[in-house]
Every structure is written in C-alpha cells, then in structure tokens.
Motif scaffolding. Structure first.
Motif, PDB file in Angstrom:
ATOM      1  N   TYR A   1      18.216 -31.115  46.858  1.00 39.79           N
ATOM      2  CA  TYR A   1      18.352 -31.660  45.448  1.00 39.79           C
ATOM      3  C   TYR A   1      19.909 -31.700  44.909  1.00 39.79           C
ATOM      4  N   TYR A   2      20.694 -30.488  45.246  1.00 33.54           N
ATOM      5  CA  TYR A   2      22.089 -30.502  44.781  1.00 33.54           C
ATOM      6  C   TYR A   2      23.100 -30.623  46.321  1.00 33.54           C
ATOM      7  N   PRO A   3      23.761 -31.546  46.801  1.00 31.53           N
ATOM      8  CA  PRO A   3      24.375 -31.324  48.047  1.00 31.53           C
ATOM      9  C   PRO A   3      25.468 -30.504  47.861  1.00 31.53           C
ATOM     10  N   ALA A   4      26.047 -30.287  46.923  1.00 30.29           N
ATOM     11  CA  ALA A   4      27.208 -29.357  46.962  1.00 30.29           C
ATOM     12  C   ALA A   4      26.762 -27.927  46.849  1.00 30.29           C
ATOM     13  N   VAL A   5      25.586 -27.512  46.797  1.00 29.25           N
ATOM     14  CA  VAL A   5      25.187 -26.296  46.814  1.00 29.25           C
ATOM     15  C   VAL A   5      24.411 -25.975  47.909  1.00 29.25           C
ATOM     16  N   ASN A   6      25.444 -24.818  48.561  1.00 26.73           N
ATOM     17  CA  ASN A   6      24.569 -24.556  49.982  1.00 26.73           C
ATOM     18  C   ASN A   6      23.708 -23.132  49.771  1.00 26.73           C
ATOM     19  N   ALA A   7      23.198 -22.719  50.777  1.00 30.09           N
ATOM     20  CA  ALA A   7      22.214 -21.522  50.814  1.00 30.09           C
ATOM     21  C   ALA A   7      22.796 -20.135  50.218  1.00 30.09           C
ATOM     22  N   PRO A   8      23.961 -20.036  50.499  1.00 31.62           N
ATOM     23  CA  PRO A   8      24.774 -18.671  49.948  1.00 31.62           C
ATOM     24  C   PRO A   8      24.679 -18.842  48.613  1.00 31.62           C
ATOM     25  N   ALA A   9      25.204 -19.895  48.213  1.00 36.50           N
ATOM     26  CA  ALA A   9      25.387 -20.236  46.618  1.00 36.50           C
ATOM     27  C   ALA A   9      24.136 -20.022  45.848  1.00 36.50           C
ATOM     28  N   ALA A  10      22.955 -20.550  46.531  1.00 35.91           N
ATOM     29  CA  ALA A  10      21.811 -20.559  45.998  1.00 35.91           C
ATOM     30  C   ALA A  10      21.302 -19.026  45.623  1.00 35.91           C
ATOM     31  N   HIS A  11      21.411 -18.150  46.795  1.00 34.93           N
ATOM     32  CA  HIS A  11      21.227 -16.786  46.660  1.00 34.93           C
ATOM     33  C   HIS A  11      21.911 -16.106  45.601  1.00 34.93           C
ATOM     34  N   ASP A  12      23.311 -16.505  45.617  1.00 30.23           N
ATOM     35  CA  ASP A  12      24.041 -15.750  44.604  1.00 30.23           C
ATOM     36  C   ASP A  12      23.460 -16.073  43.211  1.00 30.23           C
ATOM     37  N   ALA A  13      23.151 -17.492  42.845  1.00 30.48           N
ATOM     38  CA  ALA A  13      22.579 -17.942  41.621  1.00 30.48           C
ATOM     39  C   ALA A  13      21.315 -16.973  41.260  1.00 30.48           C
ATOM     40  N   ALA A  14      20.618 -16.866  42.307  1.00 26.31           N
ATOM     41  CA  ALA A  14      19.145 -16.165  42.036  1.00 26.31           C
ATOM     42  C   ALA A  14      19.451 -14.783  41.872  1.00 26.31           C
ATOM     43  N   ASP A  15      20.712 -14.242  42.538  1.00 26.72           N
ATOM     44  CA  ASP A  15      20.796 -12.714  42.369  1.00 26.72           C
ATOM     45  C   ASP A  15      21.486 -12.748  41.045  1.00 26.72           C
ATOM     46  N   PHE A  16      22.370 -13.379  40.445  1.00 28.17           N
ATOM     47  CA  PHE A  16      23.050 -13.203  39.064  1.00 28.17           C
ATOM     48  C   PHE A  16      21.671 -13.413  38.208  1.00 28.17           C
ATOM     49  N   ALA A  17      20.985 -14.168  38.283  1.00 27.74           N
ATOM     50  CA  ALA A  17      19.972 -14.346  37.486  1.00 27.74           C
ATOM     51  C   ALA A  17      19.155 -13.217  37.331  1.00 27.74           C
ATOM     52  N   GLY A  18      18.959 -12.492  38.325  1.00 29.59           N
ATOM     53  CA  GLY A  18      18.309 -11.095  38.507  1.00 29.59           C
ATOM     54  C   GLY A  18      19.133 -10.114  37.705  1.00 29.59           C
ATOM     55  N   TYR A  19      20.357 -10.194  37.876  1.00 31.08           N
ATOM     56  CA  TYR A  19      21.064  -9.000  37.018  1.00 31.08           C
ATOM     57  C   TYR A  19      21.141  -9.406  35.550  1.00 31.08           C
ATOM     58  N   LEU A  20      20.989 -10.777  35.214  1.00 34.01           N
ATOM     59  CA  LEU A  20      20.794 -11.116  33.791  1.00 34.01           C
ATOM     60  C   LEU A  20      19.613 -10.644  33.156  1.00 34.01           C
ATOM     61  N   ASP A  21      18.406 -10.935  34.015  1.00 29.08           N
ATOM     62  CA  ASP A  21      17.273 -10.429  33.601  1.00 29.08           C
ATOM     63  C   ASP A  21      17.215  -8.755  33.110  1.00 29.08           C
ATOM     64  N   ARG A  22      18.020  -8.135  33.654  1.00 22.16           N
ATOM     65  CA  ARG A  22      18.099  -6.519  33.199  1.00 22.16           C
ATOM     66  C   ARG A  22      18.331  -6.488  31.603  1.00 22.16           C
ATOM     67  N   PHE A  23      18.994  -7.542  31.242  1.00 23.34           N
ATOM     68  CA  PHE A  23      19.530  -7.264  29.961  1.00 23.34           C
ATOM     69  C   PHE A  23      18.336  -7.771  28.849  1.00 23.34           C
ATOM     70  N   ASN A  24      17.142  -8.023  29.509  1.00 22.53           N
ATOM     71  CA  ASN A  24      15.891  -8.266  28.573  1.00 22.53           C
ATOM     72  C   ASN A  24      15.329  -6.930  28.363  1.00 22.53           C
ATOM     73  N   ARG A  25      15.706  -5.881  29.024  1.00 18.76           N
ATOM     74  CA  ARG A  25      15.362  -4.817  28.545  1.00 18.76           C
ATOM     75  C   ARG A  25      16.146  -3.688  28.175  1.00 18.76           C
ATOM     76  N   ARG A  26      15.557  -2.758  27.122  1.00 11.68           N
ATOM     77  CA  ARG A  26      16.702  -2.042  26.406  1.00 11.68           C
ATOM     78  C   ARG A  26      17.231  -0.896  27.238  1.00 11.68           C
ATOM     79  N   ARG A  27      18.462  -0.676  26.979  1.00  9.58           N
ATOM     80  CA  ARG A  27      19.223   0.407  27.477  1.00  9.58           C
ATOM     81  C   ARG A  27      19.848   1.265  26.562  1.00  9.58           C
ATOM     82  N   PRO A  28      20.311   2.279  26.968  1.00  6.15           N
ATOM     83  CA  PRO A  28      20.680   3.422  26.063  1.00  6.15           C
ATOM     84  C   PRO A  28      21.902   2.793  25.352  1.00  6.15           C
ATOM     85  N   ALA A  29      22.269   3.293  24.204  1.00  3.63           N
ATOM     86  CA  ALA A  29      23.701   2.852  23.463  1.00  3.63           C
ATOM     87  C   ALA A  29      24.899   3.419  24.116  1.00  3.63           C
TER      88      ALA A  29
END
Length: 208
Positions: A180-208
């Motif tokens: 789909y995107y010739p410039a995006v290799n497998a490690p980059a795709a894994h990193d994108a998914a991993d960062f998205a997972g990290y971002l998902d944590r901020f949907n949950r409330r955390r202590p102030a």
C-alpha cells in the motif's frame, strides 16, 4: 499542528487530568496557545508540558514550578515556556541560557552554577509510563513541526503513523504494508502500531 488533548498527553507524559488541572484559570501552568474550546495544544505547548513533567519527575513540586514561572515574569521574561531551558537543581529550578544560569526558586534572580543535563526532549520515565523521545517517539517514527504540522509520521515519508497503524489493526500483515505504501517497511509498520497502542493508554484516566 493543533494536537488534541490525548495526543498532547501521550507526547508529554502528563495525564489528561493533569492537563486539565494545569490549565485551570487559577494559577495555570500552561494555557494552550491554539484554542481553549475545544482544547488544542501547539508543538510549543507540548515541549512546555514535557518540561513540567520532567521537573515533576525530578521531585519539583507544582508550587515551586509556579514560583519559577512567577520569577520569570518578575525578570521580564514573558515568552512561551517552551523557549526557556529550565533544569532541576536540588529542590529548586534554574534557568539556563547562553550567558548565565539563574535560580528561579531557592534564591530567585541569583546567578548559580549548575551542570546542565537537558533531558526534556529525550525519552524519560515517569511513575506511570516511559515518555517517548519527542522528535522520534519510535525508532521509525518522526515528529517534525515542518512535516504535517508535527503529526507523527513514518521516518523518511509524510505518511501519518495512525494511517499505518489502522491498516495493521485491521489485519494487514506488517510485511504487506509496503504493498500500500512502498516507503513503509515492516519495522516501521510495527512501530506505528506500537505507538498507537501507547496512545490508546491515554483514553483511560490516570492519577493526577
């Protein structure tokens, strides 16, 4: 780039509750410079928020951080917080620039000697998570205010990370993302998914 609250939290290491507390009218740490409703943060705001999180991890209280900001104003420094290099020294905060180092809390306005260990932009741990490097949140991801306004992209491209993460999450194998995107290799795709997972944590409330 105008970052939504969740992205600003993920990139700064602050919780969403902390962001709300820090921008409250009574003694704000940071008033977003993009907009108040809906709340949007600039790249400079994120740098300033990281500075606050970094100082808090160095055991600097919010009261002392507020005092440091007050001293900056008393010294005639009214610029955006991101333009100042603030460093924790003991239980104080010092301002470091090319000409001098000034104490902002312990002995406000006094010149001091300090060893600079700038760590605000680099990855650093907090009690809740490890805040990623601001300019390279993952090895194959890049944040550059000049590229898509600072939205995280795959390094060497203008392809948004979340577009790639969406493909991986929908079942496309990382090795096939290049179809789909010739410039995006497998490690980059894994990193994108991993960062998205990290971002998902901020949907949950955390202590102030």
């Amino acid at each position: 780039m105008a970052y939504k609250t969740r992205m600003a939290a993920a990139l700064s290491g602050a919780s969403i509750r902390q962001l709300a507390y820090w921008r409250r009218p009574a003694g704000p740490i940071l008033v977003p410079e993009v907009s108040a409703r809906p709340v949007r943060y600039s790249f400079r705001d994120v740098v300033a928020l990281r500075t606050t999180v970094y100082l808090r991890q160095e055991q600097i209280s919010l009261q002392r951080i507020r005092r440091a900001l007050e001293t900056l104003a008393e010294l005639g420094e009214f610029g955006h917080l991101s333009q100042y290099r603030l460093v924790a020294q003991g239980n104080s905060v010092v301002l470091v620039d090319a000409e001098e180092t000034v104490d902002l809390v312990g002995r406000p306005g006094q010149r001091v000697t300090t060893v600079l260990m700038a760590a605000v932009l680099r990855s650093f741990p907090t009690d809740a998570t490890v805040v990623p490097d601001l300019l390279r949140p993952r090895q194959n991801l890049l944040i550059d205010p000049e590229i898509r306004g600072g939205h995280p992209v795959v390094s060497g491209t203008r392809v948004p990370f979340d577009l790639i993460a969406g493909l991986v999450r929908s079942g496309v194998p990382a090795a096939e993302i290049a179809d789909y995107y010739p410039a995006v290799n497998a490690p980059a795709a894994h990193d994108a998914a991993d960062f998205a997972g990290y971002l998902d944590r901020f949907n949950r409330r955390r202590p102030a």
